[in-house]
Write a protein that holds these residues in place. Sequence first.
Motif, PDB file in Angstrom:
ATOM      1  N   UNK A 220       0.964  -1.174  -0.107  1.00  0.00           N
ATOM      2  CA  UNK A 220      -0.124  -0.132  -0.072  1.00  0.00           C
ATOM      3  C   UNK A 220       0.938   1.243  -0.190  1.00  0.00           C
ATOM      4  N   UNK A 221       0.793   2.330  -1.098  1.00  0.00           N
ATOM      5  CA  UNK A 221       1.674   3.197  -1.174  1.00  0.00           C
ATOM      6  C   UNK A 221       1.372   4.127   0.390  1.00  0.00           C
ATOM      7  N   UNK A 222       2.442   5.043   0.707  1.00  0.00           N
ATOM      8  CA  UNK A 222       2.475   5.727   2.025  1.00  0.00           C
ATOM      9  C   UNK A 222       1.576   6.696   1.893  1.00  0.00           C
ATOM     10  N   UNK A 223       1.061   7.177   0.901  1.00  0.00           N
ATOM     11  CA  UNK A 223       0.106   8.331   0.860  1.00  0.00           C
ATOM     12  C   UNK A 223      -1.272   7.637   0.942  1.00  0.00           C
ATOM     13  N   UNK A 224      -1.640   6.535   0.772  1.00  0.00           N
ATOM     14  CA  UNK A 224      -3.033   5.867   0.771  1.00  0.00           C
ATOM     15  C   UNK A 224      -3.126   5.450   2.207  1.00  0.00           C
ATOM     16  N   UNK A 225      -4.537   6.068   2.819  1.00  0.00           N
ATOM     17  CA  UNK A 225      -4.669   5.941   4.319  1.00  0.00           C
ATOM     18  C   UNK A 225      -6.252   5.672   4.422  1.00  0.00           C
ATOM     19  N   UNK A 226      -6.469   4.412   4.719  1.00  0.00           N
ATOM     20  CA  UNK A 226      -7.987   4.128   5.227  1.00  0.00           C
ATOM     21  C   UNK A 226      -9.102   4.707   4.172  1.00  0.00           C
ATOM     22  N   UNK A 227      -8.697   4.422   2.723  1.00  0.00           N
ATOM     23  CA  UNK A 227      -9.552   4.978   1.613  1.00  0.00           C
ATOM     24  C   UNK A 227     -10.446   3.787   0.991  1.00  0.00           C
ATOM     25  N   UNK A 228     -10.248   2.423   1.706  1.00  0.00           N
ATOM     26  CA  UNK A 228     -11.062   1.435   1.231  1.00  0.00           C
ATOM     27  C   UNK A 228     -10.260   0.417   0.506  1.00  0.00           C
ATOM     28  N   UNK A 229     -10.724  -0.950   0.322  1.00  0.00           N
ATOM     29  CA  UNK A 229      -9.946  -1.635  -0.670  1.00  0.00           C
ATOM     30  C   UNK A 229     -10.446  -2.884  -0.368  1.00  0.00           C
TER      31      UNK A 229
END
Length: 429
Positions: A220-229
Amino acid sequence: MKWLRWLLLLIALLLVLALGWVLFGGGSRPTPQAASKVAATALRDPVLIAKGEYLATIGDCAGCHTAQGGARYAGGRALPTPFGDIPVPNITPDRETGLGDWSFEDFWQALHSGKGRHGELLYPAFSYTSYTKVSHDDALAIFAYLQSLAPVHQPAVAPALAFPYSVRNSLKAWRTLYFREGEFKPDPAQSAEWNRGAYLVQGLGHCNECHAARDSLGGTPQDVHLTGGQIPMQNWYAPDLSTRKNGGLEGWSAQDIVDLLKTGQSARGTAFGPMATVVSDSTQHMSDADLRAIATYLQSLPPRTPLAEPSSPFDTRALTEQGGKVYAKHCAECHGKRGEGVAGVYPPLDGNSSVTEPTGINATRMVLLGGFAPVTAANQRPYSMPPFAQQLSDGEVAAVVTYIRRTWSNQASIVRAEGVSKYRHTPVE
C-alpha cells in the motif's frame, strides 16, 4: 498474456530489488536495541501483564496467531496470500517452537523493524508496516503478557510461496517501496483524544492493512490511508473510513462508530464478514475512552473525491425495476420498504456502507450466502441474515443488489449477473 504479465512483474520486482540493494547494501543492517536488556523480573509484573493482555486483545493478535480449534496464540496455521501461504508463528513461550528463548529486544525488533530474531526479514503478512508505530512501553507490556502464557508446543506450518517471493532478500525491494520504520509521533496541534485514536488506528489496530487497496506487489503506497480496498483472498471489501463527503462512512456520527465497534451494530449498519470477527474478538473489549478516541480520529479524515460510475450498456432502469420486485418479495419485511431496517434488529440498507461500497461484493455475498453479526456482551443474541443462493438466480441477485445500491439515498454502481456466480460457493468467514 498471463505469462507476459508475470514476466513484466518479475522484471519490475528485480529492478526494484537492485535499487534496494544499492541503497541499503547486501547484508542485514543491525537494528539499534530499544533499550538495555529487560530483566526477567520486570516481565513478571502483574500490572504490566494486565496492560499487555488488553493491548494484545485490541491489537487482535489472536486473530492471526490462533488456528481454528487450536490453542490461543499457538499458531499452527498459514495465512493465504496472492503469493502463497505464509506460516503464522507460535507466540506462546514454548522454547522450541515459540518465543520462549526470545528476549524483549528480539520481540521489539520484529514488531518495530520487521526482522526476526536472527535478523531475517519478515514477510509483511505480519503487519509490521503498522506495528512499527507501537510504542516501546506498549510493546514491552505485550511481550510480558505473551511470556506469561502457558507454553504450547506447536511447530510452524511449512511455507508455500512461489518464486521469487520465496526469496527473502526480495523483501529489501518491497521494504524500500512500502515500509517506513518509526514509532507514532503525536501531533501537537491535535487533542490528546485525537492522538490516542490516531495511535490506535495507525498502529496497534493496524486498520490500514484491510481498509486500503493493495497493488500487484501486495503493498500500500504511503499516501493511501483508510480509503477502502478489497481484502486479498477473502472476497470482502473493507470500506473507506472517512465520515465526510463521499467517504465510506459519510454521515456516521461518533456514537455510530462507537456502537458498531462495541456491540457489532449501529444505527447505520451491522458488522459482518471479517469485521464481525474483529468486533467479537477485539474491539468490543476496548475501553469507552479508546472507542471514543478512535471515533474522534476517524471523523477527522478528509472528504473523498467522488468515484465516477463506469458507463454501462445495460438498461439500468429495467434492472432496478426487476430488483424492486425481488426486494418487495424477499427483503422488505425485515429491512423495510424504505430500507430503514429495524433498530437493534435488522440493519438499515439506506446509507449502509456495506451496501454502497464501490464493488458490490459485500451486498452480493450477503444476499447469496447470508451472514452472522458478532456476538458481543452488549448483543448476545444478534439476528443473522439467511442465504438466498438456492432461491434466487444470478440475474435476480444482480437485480436486487443493484436496486438497494441505487434506491433511496444510495447512488452506487450496478451489479451484473456475470459477477454474481463466482461468489455462490465462497465460504462465509
